[in-house]
Each structure stands twice: as C-alpha cells, then as structure tokens.
Scaffold this motif. Structure first.
Motif, PDB file in Angstrom:
ATOM      1  N   ALA A  27       4.226   0.960   1.994  1.00 19.56           N
ATOM      2  CA  ALA A  27       5.111   0.938   3.160  1.00 19.56           C
ATOM      3  C   ALA A  27       4.389   0.373   4.378  1.00 19.56           C
ATOM      4  O   ALA A  27       4.956  -0.416   5.143  1.00 19.56           O
ATOM      5  N   THR A  28       3.143   0.759   4.567  1.00 23.27           N
ATOM      6  CA  THR A  28       2.368   0.249   5.698  1.00 23.27           C
ATOM      7  C   THR A  28       2.153  -1.252   5.579  1.00 23.27           C
ATOM      8  O   THR A  28       2.248  -1.989   6.566  1.00 23.27           O
ATOM      9  N   ARG A  29       1.887  -1.726   4.363  1.00 21.05           N
ATOM     10  CA  ARG A  29       1.700  -3.158   4.141  1.00 21.05           C
ATOM     11  C   ARG A  29       2.968  -3.931   4.491  1.00 21.05           C
ATOM     12  O   ARG A  29       2.932  -4.967   5.149  1.00 21.05           O
ATOM     13  N   VAL A  30       4.117  -3.432   4.035  1.00 19.59           N
ATOM     14  CA  VAL A  30       5.392  -4.098   4.290  1.00 19.59           C
ATOM     15  C   VAL A  30       5.686  -4.159   5.789  1.00 19.59           C
ATOM     16  O   VAL A  30       6.053  -5.206   6.327  1.00 19.59           O
ATOM     17  N   VAL A  31       5.514  -3.030   6.467  1.00 17.22           N
ATOM     18  CA  VAL A  31       5.813  -2.973   7.895  1.00 17.22           C
ATOM     19  C   VAL A  31       4.877  -3.895   8.675  1.00 17.22           C
ATOM     20  O   VAL A  31       5.302  -4.605   9.602  1.00 17.22           O
ATOM     21  N   SER A  32       3.594  -3.912   8.308  1.00 17.50           N
ATOM     22  CA  SER A  32       2.632  -4.768   8.993  1.00 17.50           C
ATOM     23  C   SER A  32       2.999  -6.245   8.825  1.00 17.50           C
ATOM     24  O   SER A  32       2.996  -7.010   9.801  1.00 17.50           O
ATOM     25  N   LYS A  33       3.328  -6.650   7.609  1.00 16.70           N
ATOM     26  CA  LYS A  33       3.692  -8.051   7.368  1.00 16.70           C
ATOM     27  C   LYS A  33       4.991  -8.408   8.086  1.00 16.70           C
ATOM     28  O   LYS A  33       5.127  -9.485   8.652  1.00 16.70           O
ATOM     29  N   ARG A  34       5.947  -7.484   8.054  1.00 18.37           N
ATOM     30  CA  ARG A  34       7.241  -7.760   8.694  1.00 18.37           C
ATOM     31  C   ARG A  34       7.059  -7.899  10.205  1.00 18.37           C
ATOM     32  O   ARG A  34       7.690  -8.760  10.836  1.00 18.37           O
ATOM     33  N   ALA A  35       6.194  -7.088  10.781  1.00 15.41           N
ATOM     34  CA  ALA A  35       5.950  -7.178  12.215  1.00 15.41           C
ATOM     35  C   ALA A  35       5.326  -8.520  12.581  1.00 15.41           C
ATOM     36  O   ALA A  35       5.658  -9.117  13.605  1.00 15.41           O
ATOM     37  N   ASP A  36       4.436  -9.020  11.739  1.00 14.76           N
ATOM     38  CA  ASP A  36       3.773 -10.296  12.004  1.00 14.76           C
ATOM     39  C   ASP A  36       4.753 -11.466  11.969  1.00 14.76           C
ATOM     40  O   ASP A  36       4.533 -12.479  12.641  1.00 14.76           O
ATOM     41  N   LEU A  37       5.829 -11.325  11.202  1.00 17.18           N
ATOM     42  CA  LEU A  37       6.773 -12.433  11.021  1.00 17.18           C
ATOM     43  C   LEU A  37       8.067 -12.251  11.801  1.00 17.18           C
ATOM     44  O   LEU A  37       9.053 -12.927  11.529  1.00 17.18           O
ATOM     45  N   MET A  38       8.050 -11.365  12.773  1.00 19.47           N
ATOM     46  CA  MET A  38       9.275 -11.063  13.516  1.00 19.47           C
ATOM     47  C   MET A  38       9.855 -12.299  14.196  1.00 19.47           C
ATOM     48  O   MET A  38      11.038 -12.624  14.045  1.00 19.47           O
ATOM     49  N   ALA A  39       9.043 -13.016  14.956  1.00 16.76           N
ATOM     50  CA  ALA A  39       9.533 -14.183  15.695  1.00 16.76           C
ATOM     51  C   ALA A  39       9.988 -15.280  14.747  1.00 16.76           C
ATOM     52  O   ALA A  39      11.019 -15.919  14.963  1.00 16.76           O
ATOM     53  N   ALA A  40       9.218 -15.510  13.676  1.00 17.09           N
ATOM     54  CA  ALA A  40       9.567 -16.563  12.717  1.00 17.09           C
ATOM     55  C   ALA A  40      10.885 -16.264  12.025  1.00 17.09           C
ATOM     56  O   ALA A  40      11.706 -17.165  11.795  1.00 17.09           O
ATOM     57  N   SER A  41      11.128 -15.000  11.693  1.00 18.56           N
ATOM     58  CA  SER A  41      12.370 -14.648  11.001  1.00 18.56           C
ATOM     59  C   SER A  41      13.579 -14.857  11.898  1.00 18.56           C
ATOM     60  O   SER A  41      14.628 -15.312  11.447  1.00 18.56           O
ATOM     61  N   ASP A  42      13.437 -14.538  13.189  1.00 18.40           N
ATOM     62  CA  ASP A  42      14.543 -14.747  14.115  1.00 18.40           C
ATOM     63  C   ASP A  42      14.861 -16.229  14.252  1.00 18.40           C
ATOM     64  O   ASP A  42      16.027 -16.625  14.310  1.00 18.40           O
ATOM     65  N   LEU A  43      13.821 -17.061  14.289  1.00 17.72           N
ATOM     66  CA  LEU A  43      14.022 -18.497  14.401  1.00 17.72           C
ATOM     67  C   LEU A  43      14.705 -19.056  13.165  1.00 17.72           C
ATOM     68  O   LEU A  43      15.653 -19.847  13.258  1.00 17.72           O
ATOM     69  N   LEU A  44      14.261 -18.642  11.992  1.00 15.85           N
ATOM     70  CA  LEU A  44      14.839 -19.137  10.746  1.00 15.85           C
ATOM     71  C   LEU A  44      16.279 -18.667  10.585  1.00 15.85           C
ATOM     72  O   LEU A  44      17.130 -19.404  10.083  1.00 15.85           O
ATOM     73  N   SER A  45      16.550 -17.448  10.995  1.00 14.96           N
ATOM     74  CA  SER A  45      17.918 -16.929  10.883  1.00 14.96           C
ATOM     75  C   SER A  45      18.884 -17.745  11.730  1.00 14.96           C
ATOM     76  O   SER A  45      20.039 -17.954  11.355  1.00 14.96           O
ATOM     77  N   ALA A  46      18.399 -18.226  12.864  1.00  7.31           N
ATOM     78  CA  ALA A  46      19.252 -19.016  13.749  1.00  7.31           C
ATOM     79  C   ALA A  46      19.377 -20.460  13.270  1.00  7.31           C
ATOM     80  O   ALA A  46      20.398 -21.117  13.493  1.00  7.31           O
ATOM     81  N   ALA A  47      18.338 -20.969  12.594  1.00  5.75           N
ATOM     82  CA  ALA A  47      18.303 -22.391  12.256  1.00  5.75           C
ATOM     83  C   ALA A  47      18.886 -22.704  10.884  1.00  5.75           C
ATOM     84  O   ALA A  47      19.495 -23.753  10.693  1.00  5.75           O
TER      85      ALA A  47
END
Length: 232
Positions: A177-197
């Motif tokens: 769970a810690t690994r998943v949350v850490s990775k997801r936090a690192d990719l927060m900005a990228a995921s928002d950009l991809l979701s919009a594009a």
C-alpha cells in the motif's frame, strides 16, 4: 510502470473498437473492462489517499520512501542481470544495493547515484525478451496495470525475490500500500495532464506501454501491437 498506469488512466467503454482489432489487441473487450475498474479504484481510493499523503508528509520523508522502494527494486535488477549475463550492470547494482542498504540506512538515502553508480531497470519479462520470448497479447491486469502475456510472469518471479513476500500478511499489505501511494503521489501532475489530453485513454496507455517495452527490450522494430486477428 506496472500498477500506476492502470490506476492513473481509465477505459472509455467495455467494447473493443475497430482500432483495437487492427492493432492486434485480441483481449480488448476484457482489457477495457479491467481498465475501467482500475480507473474507479484510483478515483475513489488511491488518488484521494495519495493526495492526502502529498499534503501531510514532508517532501524529505516522501523522498526517503521513494529511495527505499528504489533500493528494494535493485534486488530484482541484480537477479535479472545475472540471468541475462550482464556482468557489469549486475556488479554496479550489487554495489548500489550494498552501499544504499548500509550507508543509506536501508535505502532511505540514495548515496549510490551521486557516487556515480548508474540506476538500471530489469525484470523477468525483459529477461525472457533477452532470450527471444515474444511479448504476446497485451493484458490489462486488475490493480496491477498494463502488461502482456510474457511480462505478466514478472509478478510471480518478483514475489519470490522480494524479502517482504515472506513477512506476515499485514506487513506485506502495508508495504504494498505504501509503495502504491508513493508512486501515485509522484505521478499526480502527469496523470491530470494525460486525463485532459488523451481522447481514448485506454488506447493511449496501451500504445505507450508497448512502445516502452519494445524500447527496453532493445526491439527497434514497429511499435504497433502484433496482429493476432480480430476478436470473435
């Protein structure tokens, strides 16, 4: 890239499009359903937790967590480099692992990179590719993300060499769970950009994954999926 790509992006429908069939994605119908499930898991669980993690945990602590899991990943790197007979890379990663595990307090501090030891990435899917095993059909795995028939074997192999696999169930779940949350936090900005594009996010992630794996395996040929025929 395993878990996060699925948790970051979702599919648009449960039906395979013509482009899916032409791309050689015979499991597209099932893959899109799994992709949608992963998106919902991210939207309702993973992303809110990762957002709270980012807002409450100081940046130095988040960096330490990131370093810890990077150091843990070097165990798999070494194992697969040995299997591929990559002596130089294996020696460098053994040194990284020893250096960061001792002087870096179990990997919380990355001293190896500033010391000039490069970071590699190897997994069992790439080891099979090294010996000529084809990628096979594209797979979207529940919670684990984009993969292929060949690359999906890595999850089983990783469980054998990950020291936390032999810990208690509670410990395993906490670490995962810690690994998943850490990775997801690192990719927060990228995921928002991809979701919009991205218009069709399922197809976008599929193409990105396949191109990345071909590049990692040293296959400089076409980046399109192989054609396995239209799904029935």
């Amino acid at each position: 890239m395993p878990l996060l790509a699925a948790l970051l992006l979702g599919g648009l429908s449960g039906c395979a499009s013509v482009s899916d069939q032409q791309a050689g994605d015979p499991l597209a119908r099932v893959n899109r359903v799994v992709f949608s499930f992963n998106e919902n898991a991210d939207h309702y669980v993973v992303k809110p937790v990762a957002t709270a993690y980012t807002h409450t945990v100081p940046s130095p602590a988040r960096t330490a967590v990131r370093n810890f899991f990077s150091n843990l990943g070097d165990i798999g790197n070494v194992a697969n480099e040995i299997l591929q007979l990559k002596g130089t890379a294996a020696t460098q990663d053994i040194m990284r692992l020893a250096f960061n595990s001792t002087f870096g307090l179990g990997g919380l501090i990355d001293w190896a990179t500033p010391a000039g030891l490069p970071k590699h990435h190897e997994d069992f899917g790439l080891t099979l590719a090294h010996y000529g095993v084809p990628m096979g059909p594209y797979l979207m795995l529940p919670l684990l993300g984009p993969s292929s028939v060949r690359d999906s074997t890595d999850f089983a192999v990783e469980s054998l060499i990950n020291p936390f696999s032999y810990a208690s169930t509670v410990t395993q779940l906490s670490v995962d769970a810690t690994r998943v949350v850490s990775k997801r936090a690192d990719l927060m900005a990228a995921s928002d950009l991809l979701s919009a594009a991205a218009i069709d996010r399922y197809a976008f992630v599929r193409s990105l994954y396949m191109a990345n794996r071909k590049n990692e395996s040293g296959d400089n040929g076409e980046t399109d999926l192989p054609n396995y025929g239209n799904p029935q």
